[in-house]
Design a protein around this motif. Structure first.
Motif, mmCIF file in Angstrom:
data_model
loop_
_atom_site.group_PDB
_atom_site.id
_atom_site.type_symbol
_atom_site.label_atom_id
_atom_site.label_comp_id
_atom_site.label_asym_id
_atom_site.label_seq_id
_atom_site.Cartn_x
_atom_site.Cartn_y
_atom_site.Cartn_z
ATOM 1 N N ARG A 102 0.824 -1.218 0.000
ATOM 2 C CA ARG A 102 0.000 0.000 0.000
ATOM 3 C C ARG A 102 0.853 1.261 0.000
ATOM 4 O O ARG A 102 0.394 2.317 -0.434
ATOM 5 C CB ARG A 102 -0.978 -0.021 1.171
ATOM 6 N N GLU A 105 1.363 1.888 -3.575
ATOM 7 C CA GLU A 105 0.137 2.489 -4.110
ATOM 8 C C GLU A 105 0.076 3.977 -3.800
ATOM 9 O O GLU A 105 -0.281 4.792 -4.656
ATOM 10 C CB GLU A 105 -1.088 1.795 -3.517
ATOM 11 N N TYR A 124 -12.328 -2.977 -7.580
ATOM 12 C CA TYR A 124 -11.502 -2.224 -6.643
ATOM 13 C C TYR A 124 -10.862 -3.148 -5.624
ATOM 14 O O TYR A 124 -11.316 -4.267 -5.375
ATOM 15 C CB TYR A 124 -12.369 -1.192 -5.897
ATOM 16 N N THR A 128 -6.221 0.308 -2.533
ATOM 17 C CA THR A 128 -6.016 0.972 -3.822
ATOM 18 C C THR A 128 -7.037 2.074 -4.023
ATOM 19 O O THR A 128 -6.706 3.199 -4.440
ATOM 20 C CB THR A 128 -6.128 -0.045 -4.970
ATOM 21 N N HIS A 131 -6.351 5.207 -1.889
ATOM 22 C CA HIS A 131 -5.261 6.045 -2.390
ATOM 23 C C HIS A 131 -5.680 6.852 -3.602
ATOM 24 O O HIS A 131 -5.358 8.050 -3.713
ATOM 25 C CB HIS A 131 -4.037 5.195 -2.709
ATOM 26 N N TRP A 181 -5.697 0.567 -13.792
ATOM 27 C CA TRP A 181 -5.138 -0.157 -12.643
ATOM 28 C C TRP A 181 -5.695 -1.578 -12.677
ATOM 29 O O TRP A 181 -6.854 -1.815 -12.394
ATOM 30 C CB TRP A 181 -5.502 0.531 -11.333
ATOM 31 N N HIS A 183 -5.666 -5.641 -11.659
ATOM 32 C CA HIS A 183 -5.300 -6.595 -10.603
ATOM 33 C C HIS A 183 -5.166 -7.997 -11.183
ATOM 34 O O HIS A 183 -5.973 -8.420 -12.000
ATOM 35 C CB HIS A 183 -6.369 -6.598 -9.503
ATOM 36 N N ASP A 216 -1.363 -4.556 -10.284
ATOM 37 C CA ASP A 216 -1.196 -4.990 -8.900
ATOM 38 C C ASP A 216 -0.672 -6.414 -8.979
ATOM 39 O O ASP A 216 -1.402 -7.345 -9.316
ATOM 40 C CB ASP A 216 -2.525 -4.933 -8.149
ATOM 41 N N THR A 254 2.653 -2.253 -8.714
ATOM 42 C CA THR A 254 2.793 -2.181 -7.265
ATOM 43 C C THR A 254 2.838 -3.604 -6.748
ATOM 44 O O THR A 254 2.155 -4.483 -7.260
ATOM 45 C CB THR A 254 1.628 -1.421 -6.620
#
Length: 464
Positions: A102, A105, A124, A128, A131, A181, A183, A216, A254
């Motif tokens: 984090r 992030e 989400y 994340t 931020h 972003w 994941h 991520d 990240t």
């Protein structure tokens, strides 16, 4: 029918005692913790499946590597070993170490996100989202519809829906989108992977509009394993090769090294753009420490580097995912509603289906995980309306389609008998579920990431 339990590719060299408690003791502990499993003491929990982050067992080689950690404040040789290892396995030439994911992030969000920006992603994750919203961003979920359907047995429920992504770009304009972003895997969907083909399509859209793709990567090794097992044409490739392929389709990542890399602490931000890396290094010295340690001791960087090398070994990742599937299929065989297909790091219980009588504003998932602890001594975590938080404008609760309880299995930590005990406890609770006639309400609600420190009380005075 439950799968055969995988043979662990290791043997036990040290053991740690675990607490054994009575139901009466757990009932008292639950009351003290405000019916929030996050606030239970570790010595009140028999089998702890709260998270797979930082709770893994490190190998003898990782412990040995820690002994050669270079604790130099500037220019630690352990940093350069980590930098080289990340470049070899993940492919990012610029590395900014942080104390955990984090923090990476936070630094990335401060570098790229401004008020009014819009950030599309495949569902989400709480930290994340915090931020990006704290920097003025607005999140858009562009995951496929099946990801929100617990019973949809789709191999890549983490995939982005290209039509949804195109729609967001058309509505807000590419100039207002600083990044996608992505994941891999998608935690909040049940640990579900994204396919290489879909990620390549996202990359093509990003290139067309000049938008960077950020990954991520905390569980990208698990995602690579699913690609190997499920995506046509990938079966003969190594996990290491597929992992590098995933990362090559992105501009940066990240990383919480507390997941796939088996470490107890640590993380990093990896990027390709030297100017972005320089901006990130300027922030890491403010929030974390010198840019060659970033909040980690040299010994931790050594442990992570070794953990990265171990994480891509086929026998390790196969057994790890096999453990999760074993527990999930035992529960499915008993009729317990579970998100399908079974994810890579955790079994996700469908709290909405298990407790259909509990209204959403009484938080069925929070209620369920409190009850499982009370009955079985097993700690998991809520992944539903409490985790989703409130709308920043209206103040109303977000009610995601998925109302889940996550049972995350730490790597190389528990054995078959532990998982059998978890299954038995969850099944016992499932058989007692009709005794749960009311849910929970807030008595203390923090404004940010409320699920960690919130306190509740039963609406009807008691859970069971």
């Amino acid at each position: 029918m439950a799968r055969e339990y995988p043979v662990e590719p290791y043997r036990i060299k040290a053991v740690e005692p675990i607490p054994v408690t009575t139901r009466a003791q757990r009932t008292q502990a639950l009351g003290r913790a405000g019916y929030n499993t996050c606030l239970l003491r570790a010595d009140e929990v028999t089998i702890d499946l709260f998270t797979d982050s930082g709770t893994n067992a490190m190998s003898d080689r990782q412990w040995a590597a820690m002994m050669v950690g270079d604790e130099a404040y500037c220019g630690s040789s352990s940093f350069y070993r980590l930098e080289d290892t990340v470049a070899r396995y993940y492919g990012y030439p610029e590395l900014i170490p942080t104390h955990q994911g984090r923090a990476a992030e936070n630094i990335l969000a401060q570098c790229l996100i401004r008020p009014g920006h819009h950030i599309p992603g495949n569902m989400y994750f709480p930290s994340t989202r915090v931020h990006l919203e704290r920097n003025g961003g607005i999140f858009h979920d562009v995951i496929i519809d099946e990801a929100h359907q617990p019973d949809a047995d789709v191999p890549f429920k983490g995939n982005v829906d290209p039509d949804k992504l195109h729609k967001v770009i058309a509505e807000v304009g590419a100039d207002n989108i600083p990044l996608f972003w992505i994941h891999a895997t998608v935690n909040m969907a049940g640990g579900q992977p994204i396919s290489l083909g879909n990620l390549a399509e996202v990359r093509e859209i990003a290139d067309h509009h000049g938008i960077p793709v950020i990954l991520d990567a905390a569980r990208a090794v698990e995602n690579a394993w699913f690609i190997k097992c499920r995506e046509p044409g990938q079966a003969d490739r190594t996990v290491a090769d597929i992992l590098r392929n995933i990362c090559d389709l992105t501009d940066g990542a990240t990383m919480s090294a507390k997941k796939d890399s088996f470490a107890n602490i640590g993380g990093w931000l990896g990027v390709r753009d030297p100017s972005l890396a320089e901006a990130a290094r300027g922030l890491v010295v403010v929030y974390e420490g010198m840019h060659t340690y970033g909040g980690m001791a040299g010994r931790d960087m050594e442990a992570i580097a070794t953990g990265i090398e171990e994480s891509v070994r086929e026998e390790n990742i196969s057994a790890r995912v096999g453990q999760v599937e074993y527990l999930g299929e035992k529960l499915l065989d008993a009729g317990v509603p579970v998100v399908r297909p079974i994810g890579g790091h955790a079994v996700f219980l469908d709290a909405g289906a298990i407790l259909p009588n509990i209204p959403r504003d009484q938080f069925p998932a929070q209620t369920l995980i409190a009850a499982i602890y009370q009955v079985a001594g097993v700690r998991g975590v809520e992944r539903g309306a409490v985790s989703a938080g409130r709308d920043a404008v209206t103040g109303e609760n977000h009610y995601p389609e998925l109302e889940l309880v996550r049972l995350a299995i730490p790597r190389r930590t528990y054995t078959q008998s532990h998982l059998d005990a978890v299954a038995a406890g969850v099944i016992d609770l499932y058989n007692e579920r009709h005794h749960i006639t009311g849910g929970l309400r807030f008595v203390h609600e923090p404004p940010t990431m409320r699920f960690f420190q919130a306190r509740f009380e039963p609406v009807n005075g008691a859970l069971l």
